[in-house]
Write an enzyme that holds these catalytic residues in place. Structure first.
Site, PDB file in Angstrom:
ATOM      1  N   ARG A 139      35.706  40.477  42.358  1.00  0.00           N
ATOM      2  CA  ARG A 139      36.694  41.028  43.286  1.00  0.00           C
ATOM      3  C   ARG A 139      36.035  41.238  44.647  1.00  0.00           C
ATOM      4  O   ARG A 139      34.893  41.720  44.737  1.00  0.00           O
ATOM      5  CB  ARG A 139      37.264  42.358  42.771  1.00  0.00           C
ATOM      6  CG  ARG A 139      38.223  42.220  41.607  1.00  0.00           C
ATOM      7  CD  ARG A 139      39.533  41.568  42.011  1.00  0.00           C
ATOM      8  NE  ARG A 139      40.507  41.497  40.932  1.00  0.00           N
ATOM      9  CZ  ARG A 139      40.604  40.496  40.069  1.00  0.00           C
ATOM     10  NH1 ARG A 139      39.759  39.480  40.144  1.00  0.00           N
ATOM     11  NH2 ARG A 139      41.545  40.496  39.130  1.00  0.00           N
ATOM     12  N   GLU A 148      42.792  39.174  51.120  1.00  0.00           N
ATOM     13  CA  GLU A 148      43.186  37.833  50.698  1.00  0.00           C
ATOM     14  C   GLU A 148      44.640  37.577  51.054  1.00  0.00           C
ATOM     15  O   GLU A 148      45.489  38.439  50.797  1.00  0.00           O
ATOM     16  CB  GLU A 148      42.955  37.663  49.190  1.00  0.00           C
ATOM     17  CG  GLU A 148      41.489  37.745  48.811  1.00  0.00           C
ATOM     18  CD  GLU A 148      41.241  37.498  47.328  1.00  0.00           C
ATOM     19  OE1 GLU A 148      42.201  37.229  46.579  1.00  0.00           O
ATOM     20  OE2 GLU A 148      40.066  37.572  46.914  1.00  0.00           O
ATOM     21  N   HIS A 169      39.969  32.122  45.792  1.00  0.00           N
ATOM     22  CA  HIS A 169      40.272  32.869  44.564  1.00  0.00           C
ATOM     23  C   HIS A 169      40.805  31.902  43.493  1.00  0.00           C
ATOM     24  O   HIS A 169      41.847  32.137  42.871  1.00  0.00           O
ATOM     25  CB  HIS A 169      41.279  33.982  44.831  1.00  0.00           C
ATOM     26  CG  HIS A 169      41.221  35.081  43.807  1.00  0.00           C
ATOM     27  ND1 HIS A 169      41.465  36.404  44.104  1.00  0.00           N
ATOM     28  CD2 HIS A 169      40.940  35.060  42.471  1.00  0.00           C
ATOM     29  CE1 HIS A 169      41.350  37.142  43.009  1.00  0.00           C
ATOM     30  NE2 HIS A 169      41.032  36.341  42.001  1.00  0.00           N
TER      31      HIS A 169
END
Length: 319
Positions: free
Chosen positions: A237, A266, A285
């Protein structure tokens, strides 16, 4: 009796896999699809839901306290930082995730980032495309058996990552306060404390959940203690790293580089200095993704809901 299942938000093209699981359950399920962005959106949609399927929408304490009937909240993915676990636990609501769907994919992605950095593949690719056919662009590169790969966390994914790294010859070390030195030694890994692994690792791969204790776990103080040649790999993360401090450490040469699949915000801002740095590799991601993992994730997240509604215990319950 019909059970209302609310999907708070999603980014899939269709919901075939979830619908199939619910259809095959033998339950009368009303499947409501929403695209909630805020707490208010979720409160409005979820008030009378029996179950909630969640991707990114916030399931805060305020949301949970507004729920009248919910028995279970199931989240797509491993992390549950979108959900207030304490509030759910106090209200007797089961929270479940899918911790094993992307184990192969994330460990493979971390390995790919490690190898890309260790052999400077991205740098050399970019240099050749600029017209520079010269190995000296990647100097220095060192043999793997002279370097240490450290991992933060020793759960499913880092254990699998280590299994894949081990044959390459790297020395291996791990930090996890909840795992014994004997357990790590059985996997061929040296247990280290956090300050020790920060000092010793040539490559530091992050595999811890984002919780209060891991927010900005890697910060300016940590970077100052690392080798100047050290590289950070993050497939966990983004907020585990203090990104502002990371940018400064990279700009000043405090550490050598970073390979990031996740960032603090993000999608990453197009203005982020990280996007201009040749010593940074960034992917969007995507470590979790394969077609097979996508199907497994969606089916298991839906099955969590079916099991709890039926009065069964899901193996993935967190509360």
């Amino acid at each position: 009796m019909a059970f209302k299942v609310l999907l708070t938000d999603y980014e899939f093209e269709n919901l075939k896999y979830e619908e199939d699981v619910f259809a095959e359950s033998g339950l009368d399920i009303e499947f409501i699809k929403a695209q909630c962005k805020t707490e208010e959106d979720v409160i409005e949609q979820a008030k009378d839901a029996d179950a909630i399927l969640n991707q990114y929408a916030p399931i805060s304490r305020r949301v949970i306290e507004s729920l009248e009937k919910a028995k279970v909240i199931s989240r797509y993915g491993v992390g549950v930082n979108t959900i207030d676990l304490d509030a759910a636990n106090k209200k007797g609501i089961t929270v479940a995730n899918v911790p094993d769907y992307g184990m192969e994919e994330v460990s493979n992605h971390a390995l790919a980032l490690l190898l890309a950095w260790a052999r400077k593949v991205t740098l050399l690719n970019n240099e050749v495309k600029k017209g520079n056919w010269d190995f000296k662009a990647c100097v220095p590169i060192h043999r793997f058996n002279n370097q240490t790969v450290g991992v933060l966390g020793f759960g499913r994914i880092p254990r699998r990552f280590i299994e894949k790294v081990k044959p390459l010859g790297f020395k291996l070390a791990a930090y996890d306060p909840f795992v014994s030195a004997e357990d790590m030694a059985a996997a061929g890994v040296q247990k280290m404390e956090l300050d020790e692994i920060i000092r010793e690792a040539d490559y530091l791969s992050l595999h811890v959940p984002l919780i209060k204790d891991t927010f900005h776990l890697l910060n300016a103080k940590c970077f100052s203690q690392m080798k100047k040649s050290a590289v950070i790999i993050n497939t966990a993360r983004g907020p585990i790293i203090d990104e502002k401090a990371l940018i400064e450490a990279l700009e000043k040469g405090v550490i050598a580089g970073a390979a990031l699949d996740v960032t603090e915000e993000e999608p990453i801002s197009i203005d982020s200095p990280l996007l201009q740095m040749e010593n940074v590799i960034i992917t969007p991601h995507s470590a979790w993704y394969s077609e097979e993992a996508m199907v497994e994730l969606r089916q298991k997240a839906a099955k969590n809901i079916v099991q709890v509604i039926k009065g069964e215990k899901t193996p993935y319950a967190l509360t």
